[in-house]
Design a protein around this motif. Structure first.
Motif, short mmCIF file in Angstrom:
data_model
loop_
_atom_site.label_atom_id
_atom_site.label_comp_id
_atom_site.label_asym_id
_atom_site.label_seq_id
_atom_site.Cartn_x
_atom_site.Cartn_y
_atom_site.Cartn_z
N SER A 132 -20.84 -17.65 -27.28
CA SER A 132 -21.15 -17.81 -28.66
C SER A 132 -21.57 -15.88 -28.51
O SER A 132 -21.28 -15.77 -29.85
N GLY A 133 -20.79 -15.11 -27.47
CA GLY A 133 -21.10 -13.51 -27.75
C GLY A 133 -22.68 -13.62 -27.23
O GLY A 133 -22.90 -12.16 -27.74
N ILE A 134 -23.56 -14.10 -27.64
CA ILE A 134 -25.46 -13.68 -27.16
C ILE A 134 -25.39 -13.06 -25.36
O ILE A 134 -24.61 -13.73 -25.00
N LYS A 135 -26.48 -12.41 -26.01
CA LYS A 135 -26.88 -11.89 -24.80
C LYS A 135 -27.18 -12.56 -23.41
O LYS A 135 -28.11 -13.49 -24.21
N ASP A 136 -26.52 -12.17 -22.62
CA ASP A 136 -27.71 -13.09 -21.42
C ASP A 136 -29.18 -13.11 -21.42
O ASP A 136 -28.68 -11.67 -21.05
N ASN A 162 -32.85 -10.86 -31.52
CA ASN A 162 -32.24 -9.82 -32.22
C ASN A 162 -31.54 -8.56 -30.77
O ASN A 162 -31.50 -7.67 -31.33
N GLU A 163 -30.85 -8.96 -29.58
CA GLU A 163 -30.45 -8.04 -29.01
C GLU A 163 -28.93 -7.93 -29.34
O GLU A 163 -28.39 -8.98 -30.16
N PRO A 164 -28.35 -7.10 -29.43
CA PRO A 164 -27.10 -6.86 -29.64
C PRO A 164 -26.48 -7.45 -28.98
O PRO A 164 -25.91 -7.73 -27.68
N VAL A 165 -25.19 -8.22 -29.32
CA VAL A 165 -24.34 -8.98 -29.28
C VAL A 165 -22.81 -8.79 -27.97
O VAL A 165 -22.65 -7.39 -28.59
N ASP A 166 -22.89 -9.47 -27.26
CA ASP A 166 -21.92 -9.21 -26.76
C ASP A 166 -20.41 -8.82 -27.28
O ASP A 166 -19.18 -8.42 -27.14
N PHE A 167 -19.65 -10.50 -28.65
CA PHE A 167 -19.35 -10.11 -28.95
C PHE A 167 -18.97 -11.20 -30.03
O PHE A 167 -19.39 -11.99 -29.97
N ASN A 168 -18.08 -10.84 -31.00
CA ASN A 168 -18.04 -12.54 -31.91
C ASN A 168 -17.38 -13.43 -31.00
O ASN A 168 -17.02 -13.76 -30.20
N PRO A 169 -18.31 -14.46 -31.77
CA PRO A 169 -18.32 -16.20 -31.13
C PRO A 169 -16.92 -16.53 -31.31
O PRO A 169 -15.95 -16.21 -32.36
N GLY A 170 -16.67 -17.32 -30.34
CA GLY A 170 -15.41 -17.15 -29.77
C GLY A 170 -13.74 -16.72 -29.18
O GLY A 170 -13.09 -16.95 -29.24
N GLU A 171 -14.20 -15.05 -29.23
CA GLU A 171 -13.56 -14.05 -28.87
C GLU A 171 -13.44 -14.37 -27.19
O GLU A 171 -12.68 -13.59 -26.66
N LYS A 172 -14.40 -14.54 -26.22
CA LYS A 172 -14.60 -14.32 -25.27
C LYS A 172 -15.28 -15.15 -24.55
O LYS A 172 -16.07 -16.07 -25.23
N PHE A 173 -15.36 -15.70 -22.83
CA PHE A 173 -15.29 -16.72 -22.32
C PHE A 173 -16.17 -15.90 -21.56
O PHE A 173 -16.10 -14.39 -21.23
N LYS A 174 -17.68 -15.91 -21.54
CA LYS A 174 -19.17 -14.80 -20.77
C LYS A 174 -20.10 -15.78 -20.20
O LYS A 174 -21.20 -16.52 -21.32
#
Length: 357
Positions: A132-136, A162-174
């Motif tokens: 998802s890219g959502i911040k953990d 409201n935290e900044p995302v790590d990447f756009n959805p589907g771009e990476k696995f984290k």
């Protein structure tokens, strides 16, 4: 006369096969004992390990202490917090609701949480696969400001949304605990029940997992193993509100109940086979790159043999389960010190059976 002779020969052959099987089992027991006795000392924090073949336990032992202060030995039926192994139950809860048509894994989260930032582009599938890219939220420096507070699921979501995302959805696995917190909240919205009640009714009671539950530090829980840290010396674990790990890590269980769970997954007792297979499919990123995570399980391999596995870590406890579908072999280890991970040793035990298959 001939039939008596054949019967005698058959009995002799059967006896030899049984003796050989016993000898092999004893040899495996010795090897596993050797691995575990090196890692878990009698007067230190401990662990419980179980190995099951075709759903039948062939090794089940406890090591060390369930409570150091009271000098209580660990027992094989002790109850542990499991940390992120909870994610298996959250993923299956979503699939149960998917099968009941109360939600769809391809739904965007804005359908359930209209005010979630970029929610129209983030799907349940993204949450399930950690893409998802959502911040953990467990990586946020401000976590300790709320760690001891009892938050509602919505308050927990509000803490990180409201935290900044790590990447756009589907771009990476984290790997991401926030995604599974969101999934727990969506289970509640779609079912009309609390996450705790849903898992209790739809999974634990249906499978007769009597020693499994949402964790609680206030209630008296029979056979509870106490959790510890060790940074030079043992200390009692740090206490945090269990509303914080929530659906990403707040369940408790035993090795026996976890075997029941694994068998239920394998036999499709909770959802049909086609639905369960969604959990064990290898998905791809937007660019076509494959990832090694399904829905709630890591999809890896051990010595070239495919496995389904997941570990867990929460203050005072660590856990690890490895399932080898081709051999119907399940190995699980639960420990009561976050200083003593069972991950590698659980995989090493599983590897023993692969090497001799």
């Amino acid at each position: 006369m001939i039939s008596k002779y054949i019967l005698k020969i058959t009995l002799i052959v059967t006896t030899i096969i049984c003796l050989q099987g016993t000898a092999i089992a004893n040899e495996f027991t010795k090897k596993i004992d050797h691995l575990l006795l090196e890692k878990f000392q009698p007067n230190a924090t401990g662990a419980v390990f179980l190995v099951a073949k075709d759903g039948v336990p062939i090794y089940r032992k406890a090591f060390g202490k369930a409570n150091i202060e009271l000098d209580v030995d660990m027992k094989a039926n002790n109850v542990f917090q499991m940390g992120s192994m909870t994610k298996q139950f959250t993923a299956l809860s979503i699939l149960i609701l998917h099968e009941q048509k109360k939600l769809d894994v391809n739904d965007n989260i804005a359908k359930y949480l209209p005010n979630y930032p970029n929610g129209e582009n983030i799907t349940l599938h993204h949450l399930l696969t950690h893409t998802s890219g959502i911040k953990d939220f467990t990586k946020m420096k401000t976590l300790w400001a709320v760690a001891k507070k009892d938050l509602s699921p919505q308050e927990l979501v509000d803490f990180f949304k409201n935290e900044p995302v790590d990447f756009n959805p589907g771009e990476k696995f984290k790997y991401n605990n926030s995604g599974y917190a969101l999934l727990g909240h969506i289970v509640e919205i779609a079912s009309g029940e609390t996450y705790e009640d849903f898992v209790e009714k739809q999974i634990f009671k249906k499978l007769n997992m009597k020693d499994s539950r949402y964790a609680n530090d206030r209630e008296v829980i029979k056979n509870r193993a106490y959790g510890y840290h060790n940074k030079g010396q043992y200390t009692n674990r740090v206490m945090v509100s269990l509303s914080i790990p929530y659906s990403s890590g707040s369940l408790m269980s035993t090795v026996d109940d976890m075997l029941t769970w694994q068998q239920a997954i394998d036999k499709h007792l909770l959802v049909k086979q086609s639905t369960v297979e969604m959990a064990f499919s290898k998905y791809r990123l937007n660019n076509g790159e494959p990832i090694s995570y399904g829905y709630g399980w890591h999809l890896k391999d051990l010595n070239g043999v495919p496995t389904r596995e997941h570990g867990g870590s929460i203050f005072g406890f660590k856990s690890m389960g490895v399932y080898i579908p081709s051999q119907n072999l399940y190995v699980i280890g639960l420990t009561n010190c976050d200083c003593n991970s069972p991950t590698q040793i659980t995989r090493n035990i599983a590897a023993l059976f692969i090497e001799n298959s």
